[in-house]
Design a protein around this motif. Structure first.
Motif, PDB file in Angstrom:
ATOM      1  N   GLU A   9     -53.240  16.628 107.139  1.00 32.34           N
ATOM      2  CA  GLU A   9     -54.007  16.246 108.325  1.00 32.34           C
ATOM      3  C   GLU A   9     -54.551  14.819 108.201  1.00 32.34           C
ATOM      4  N   CYS A  10     -55.064  14.483 107.032  1.00 31.63           N
ATOM      5  CA  CYS A  10     -55.594  13.131 106.816  1.00 31.63           C
ATOM      6  C   CYS A  10     -54.484  12.094 106.957  1.00 31.63           C
ATOM      7  N   ALA A  11     -53.342  12.373 106.374  1.00 32.93           N
ATOM      8  CA  ALA A  11     -52.211  11.444 106.466  1.00 32.93           C
ATOM      9  C   ALA A  11     -51.742  11.310 107.914  1.00 32.93           C
ATOM     10  N   GLN A  12     -51.711  12.413 108.639  1.00 34.80           N
ATOM     11  CA  GLN A  12     -51.309  12.358 110.049  1.00 34.80           C
ATOM     12  C   GLN A  12     -52.289  11.527 110.870  1.00 34.80           C
ATOM     13  N   GLN A  13     -53.573  11.695 110.624  1.00 28.38           N
ATOM     14  CA  GLN A  13     -54.582  10.919 111.354  1.00 28.38           C
ATOM     15  C   GLN A  13     -54.461   9.426 111.041  1.00 28.38           C
ATOM     16  N   LEU A  14     -54.271   9.107 109.773  1.00 27.81           N
ATOM     17  CA  LEU A  14     -54.114   7.705 109.406  1.00 27.81           C
ATOM     18  C   LEU A  14     -52.862   7.127 110.053  1.00 27.81           C
ATOM     19  N   ALA A  15     -51.776   7.866 110.032  1.00 29.50           N
ATOM     20  CA  ALA A  15     -50.526   7.391 110.654  1.00 29.50           C
ATOM     21  C   ALA A  15     -50.721   7.163 112.154  1.00 29.50           C
ATOM     22  N   ARG A  16     -51.426   8.069 112.826  1.00 25.73           N
ATOM     23  CA  ARG A  16     -51.696   7.880 114.267  1.00 25.73           C
ATOM     24  C   ARG A  16     -52.496   6.603 114.503  1.00 25.73           C
ATOM     25  N   ARG A  17     -53.491   6.382 113.651  1.00 28.78           N
ATOM     26  CA  ARG A  17     -54.311   5.176 113.798  1.00 28.78           C
ATOM     27  C   ARG A  17     -53.467   3.921 113.590  1.00 28.78           C
ATOM     28  N   LEU A  18     -52.592   3.938 112.614  1.00 29.07           N
ATOM     29  CA  LEU A  18     -51.751   2.775 112.340  1.00 29.07           C
ATOM     30  C   LEU A  18     -50.757   2.532 113.462  1.00 29.07           C
ATOM     31  N   ASP A  19     -50.380   3.584 114.144  1.00 31.71           N
ATOM     32  CA  ASP A  19     -49.368   3.492 115.194  1.00 31.71           C
ATOM     33  C   ASP A  19     -49.966   3.186 116.574  1.00 31.71           C
ATOM     34  N   GLU A  20     -51.283   3.006 116.649  1.00 33.00           N
ATOM     35  CA  GLU A  20     -51.944   2.770 117.937  1.00 33.00           C
ATOM     36  C   GLU A  20     -51.513   1.470 118.604  1.00 33.00           C
ATOM     37  N   ASP A  21     -51.252   0.449 117.831  1.00 26.81           N
ATOM     38  CA  ASP A  21     -50.868  -0.847 118.389  1.00 26.81           C
ATOM     39  C   ASP A  21     -49.344  -0.944 118.441  1.00 26.81           C
ATOM     40  N   PRO A  22     -48.758  -0.786 119.637  1.00 30.32           N
ATOM     41  CA  PRO A  22     -47.293  -0.802 119.737  1.00 30.32           C
ATOM     42  C   PRO A  22     -46.690  -2.181 119.428  1.00 30.32           C
ATOM     43  N   GLN A  23     -47.505  -3.215 119.474  1.00 30.09           N
ATOM     44  CA  GLN A  23     -47.016  -4.564 119.186  1.00 30.09           C
ATOM     45  C   GLN A  23     -46.961  -4.866 117.691  1.00 30.09           C
ATOM     46  N   ALA A  24     -47.681  -4.081 116.886  1.00 25.44           N
ATOM     47  CA  ALA A  24     -47.736  -4.336 115.443  1.00 25.44           C
ATOM     48  C   ALA A  24     -46.412  -3.943 114.795  1.00 25.44           C
ATOM     49  N   GLY A  25     -45.949  -4.783 113.900  1.00 24.07           N
ATOM     50  CA  GLY A  25     -44.746  -4.475 113.147  1.00 24.07           C
ATOM     51  C   GLY A  25     -45.060  -3.531 112.001  1.00 24.07           C
ATOM     52  N   LEU A  26     -44.031  -3.010 111.386  1.00 22.89           N
ATOM     53  CA  LEU A  26     -44.203  -2.056 110.295  1.00 22.89           C
ATOM     54  C   LEU A  26     -45.032  -2.638 109.157  1.00 22.89           C
ATOM     55  N   ARG A  27     -44.725  -3.851 108.744  1.00 21.17           N
ATOM     56  CA  ARG A  27     -45.459  -4.463 107.633  1.00 21.17           C
ATOM     57  C   ARG A  27     -46.935  -4.626 107.976  1.00 21.17           C
TER      58      ARG A  27
END
Length: 92
Positions: free
Chosen positions: A7-25
């Protein structure tokens, strides 16, 4: 305990994925900063980026639905899990 970690990893991943303009790095670097309060090294960034791409390829061949809604999402959840389980994060 394992479910809570997921659950913690999923929440962090969602937060990281919030900005569609941000690249993977950028997403990985931001996640590292959030979890450790430190900038990630180029080597660390390279390792996690490679892990992400390897997982995307692996998840194209295996089920991932319990982790995320997409192959890329599942790979990002796993990268987030690695970030949460680094020595730096655990000792913080």
């Amino acid at each position: 305990m394992l479910f809570r970690s997921l659950e913690c990893a999923q929440q962090l991943a969602r937060r990281l994925d919030e900005d569609p303009q941000a690249g993977l790095r950028d997403k990985i670097a931001h996640g590292h900063l959030l979890v450790t309060q430190r900038e990630i090294t180029e080597r660390g960034l390279d390792v996690l980026e490679t892990l992400y791409h390897d997982l995307v390829e692996e998840y194209r061949e295996t089920p991932f639905a319990q982790v995320a809604d997409s192959v890329e999402g599942a790979a990002l959840v796993n990268v987030a899990s690695v970030l949460l389980n680094t020595d730096i994060a655990l000792m913080k």
